[in-house]
Scaffold this motif. Structure first.
Motif, mmCIF file in Angstrom:
data_model
loop_
_atom_site.group_PDB
_atom_site.id
_atom_site.type_symbol
_atom_site.label_atom_id
_atom_site.label_comp_id
_atom_site.label_asym_id
_atom_site.label_seq_id
_atom_site.Cartn_x
_atom_site.Cartn_y
_atom_site.Cartn_z
ATOM 1 N N GLY A 10 36.951 50.557 31.358
ATOM 2 C CA GLY A 10 35.859 49.779 31.927
ATOM 3 C C GLY A 10 36.303 48.677 32.853
ATOM 4 N N TYR A 11 37.623 48.548 33.043
ATOM 5 C CA TYR A 11 38.183 47.499 33.897
ATOM 6 C C TYR A 11 39.067 48.105 34.980
ATOM 7 C CZ TYR A 11 36.806 44.027 30.387
ATOM 8 O OH TYR A 11 36.097 43.228 29.529
ATOM 9 N N TYR A 12 38.990 47.514 36.170
ATOM 10 C CA TYR A 12 39.981 47.838 37.191
ATOM 11 C C TYR A 12 41.295 47.161 36.814
ATOM 12 C CZ TYR A 12 36.104 49.344 40.192
ATOM 13 O OH TYR A 12 35.017 49.990 40.703
ATOM 14 N N ASN A 13 42.406 47.864 37.039
ATOM 15 C CA ASN A 13 43.707 47.272 36.738
ATOM 16 C C ASN A 13 44.331 46.662 37.994
ATOM 17 O OD1 ASN A 13 45.019 49.359 38.238
ATOM 18 N ND2 ASN A 13 45.006 50.691 36.433
ATOM 19 N N GLY A 26 47.724 38.773 41.267
ATOM 20 C CA GLY A 26 48.983 38.663 40.540
ATOM 21 C C GLY A 26 49.170 39.831 39.580
ATOM 22 N N ASN A 27 49.971 39.610 38.547
ATOM 23 C CA ASN A 27 50.268 40.642 37.563
ATOM 24 C C ASN A 27 49.293 40.572 36.386
ATOM 25 O OD1 ASN A 27 52.635 41.566 38.941
ATOM 26 N ND2 ASN A 27 53.698 39.750 38.187
ATOM 27 N N ASN A 28 48.995 41.733 35.804
ATOM 28 C CA ASN A 28 48.145 41.842 34.626
ATOM 29 C C ASN A 28 46.766 41.217 34.860
ATOM 30 O OD1 ASN A 28 47.424 42.535 31.966
ATOM 31 N ND2 ASN A 28 48.136 40.556 31.180
ATOM 32 N N VAL A 29 46.093 41.684 35.900
ATOM 33 C CA VAL A 29 44.729 41.240 36.216
ATOM 34 C C VAL A 29 43.762 42.371 35.907
ATOM 35 C CG1 VAL A 29 43.177 40.405 38.031
ATOM 36 C CG2 VAL A 29 45.585 39.690 38.012
ATOM 37 N N GLN A 30 42.700 42.063 35.161
ATOM 38 C CA GLN A 30 41.679 43.044 34.826
ATOM 39 C C GLN A 30 40.303 42.500 35.216
ATOM 40 O OE1 GLN A 30 42.205 44.963 30.760
ATOM 41 N NE2 GLN A 30 43.388 43.079 30.483
ATOM 42 N N ILE A 31 39.529 43.312 35.907
ATOM 43 C CA ILE A 31 38.171 42.928 36.296
ATOM 44 C C ILE A 31 37.227 44.059 35.921
ATOM 45 C CG2 ILE A 31 36.633 42.338 38.207
ATOM 46 C CD1 ILE A 31 38.964 41.122 39.648
ATOM 47 N N ALA A 32 36.171 43.721 35.193
ATOM 48 C CA ALA A 32 35.205 44.742 34.761
ATOM 49 C C ALA A 32 34.588 45.442 35.967
ATOM 50 C CB ALA A 32 34.115 44.092 33.915
ATOM 51 N N LYS A 33 34.332 46.713 35.805
ATOM 52 C CA LYS A 33 33.870 47.533 36.929
ATOM 53 C C LYS A 33 32.429 47.258 37.338
ATOM 54 C CE LYS A 33 37.144 51.302 36.271
ATOM 55 N NZ LYS A 33 37.351 52.742 36.010
ATOM 56 N N ARG A 50 41.484 37.940 33.024
ATOM 57 C CA ARG A 50 40.466 38.922 32.653
ATOM 58 C C ARG A 50 39.104 38.412 33.069
ATOM 59 N NH1 ARG A 50 39.676 40.393 26.589
ATOM 60 N NH2 ARG A 50 37.564 39.541 26.741
ATOM 61 N N VAL A 51 38.372 39.249 33.811
ATOM 62 C CA VAL A 51 37.013 38.948 34.246
ATOM 63 C C VAL A 51 36.112 39.987 33.596
ATOM 64 C CG1 VAL A 51 35.468 38.679 36.213
ATOM 65 C CG2 VAL A 51 37.872 38.009 36.428
ATOM 66 N N ASP A 52 35.181 39.538 32.761
ATOM 67 C CA ASP A 52 34.396 40.455 31.934
ATOM 68 C C ASP A 52 33.115 40.933 32.616
ATOM 69 O OD1 ASP A 52 36.231 40.541 29.879
ATOM 70 O OD2 ASP A 52 35.298 38.919 28.741
ATOM 71 N N SER A 68 46.652 31.177 36.450
ATOM 72 C CA SER A 68 47.143 32.181 35.510
ATOM 73 C C SER A 68 46.643 31.903 34.095
ATOM 74 C CB SER A 68 48.671 32.202 35.525
ATOM 75 O OG SER A 68 49.153 32.635 36.786
ATOM 76 N N TYR A 69 46.603 32.972 33.295
ATOM 77 C CA TYR A 69 46.099 32.903 31.913
ATOM 78 C C TYR A 69 44.670 32.376 31.878
ATOM 79 C CZ TYR A 69 50.891 33.771 30.371
ATOM 80 O OH TYR A 69 52.130 34.337 30.170
#
Length: 202
Positions: A10-13, A26-33, A50-52, A68-69
């Protein structure tokens, strides 16, 4: 036969996001589709983000810089016309709204973006969050506000002016009710030591 869960992925990587036209990812970014994002070229993300679901980022003008974080919970709304910057270790709870621009409510001008600019009187001011800021569910941040390092804002609060570091603020408008503990600073040092990582500067 293995059942395929329709709710997986459910998230873009990070790899996918870097192909979309963001200013920086950056690294390890997730954004909901199912997020709504306008103005990708004006948005920068650090590491471990992470963006939900259901978040709206309106950045057709201005900018959004996310350190970050950071975590942006579901249903948040960020109007970036005047610029928004979230430093490292920032948390936005569900439904937080951040406005870096606002129409004039006095009646001296027309309002809303369908009207030519010469008839508008828009209040524009950058919004800045220091490190380790956390904002409670449904709170609203208005243009020109700076939230100092380590401060927290309680649920359903209205922040209409800048607030100091390491405070606990609640209410409409938000007022200081306590001082926040600083134990998380030592925990940050331990985390970064374990990860052997340095946080990039935006």
């Amino acid at each position: 036969m293995k059942f395929k869960n329709p709710f997986d992925h459910g998230y873009y990587n990070t790899k996918q996001l870097r192909q979309m036209g963001f200013k920086h990812v950056g690294n390890n970014v997730q954004i909901a589709k199912n997020c709504t994002i306008i103005g990708l070229e004006n948005i920068s993300f650090g590491d471990n983000i992470r963006v939900d679901v259901g978040v709206t980022l309106l950045c057709a003008s201005g900018y959004l810089k996310v350190g970050s974080y950071n975590h942006i919970s579901g249903g948040c709304f960020l109007n970036c016309a005047g610029g928004i910057e979230l430093s490292d270790f920032v948390g936005l709870s569900q439904g937080v709204r951040i406005f870096s621009s606002s129409d004039d409510y006095s009646g001296e001008s027309l309002t809303n973006p369908t009207v030519p600019k010469k008839y508008l009187k828009v209040d524009i001011g950058p919004v800045f969050f220091g490190r380790h800021v956390i904002i409670g569910i449904g709170s609203i941040i208005l243009p020109g506000v700076t939230i100092g390092n380590g401060s927290s804002v309680g649920t359903m609060s209205l922040v209409n002016k800048s607030i100091e570091e390491f405070g606990v603020y609640v209410g409409i408008p938000a007022r200081k009710v306590n001082t926040r503990k600083k134990k998380f600073i030592e925990q940050e040092k331990l985390l970064l030591s374990e990860r052997k990582s340095s946080l990039p500067k935006l």
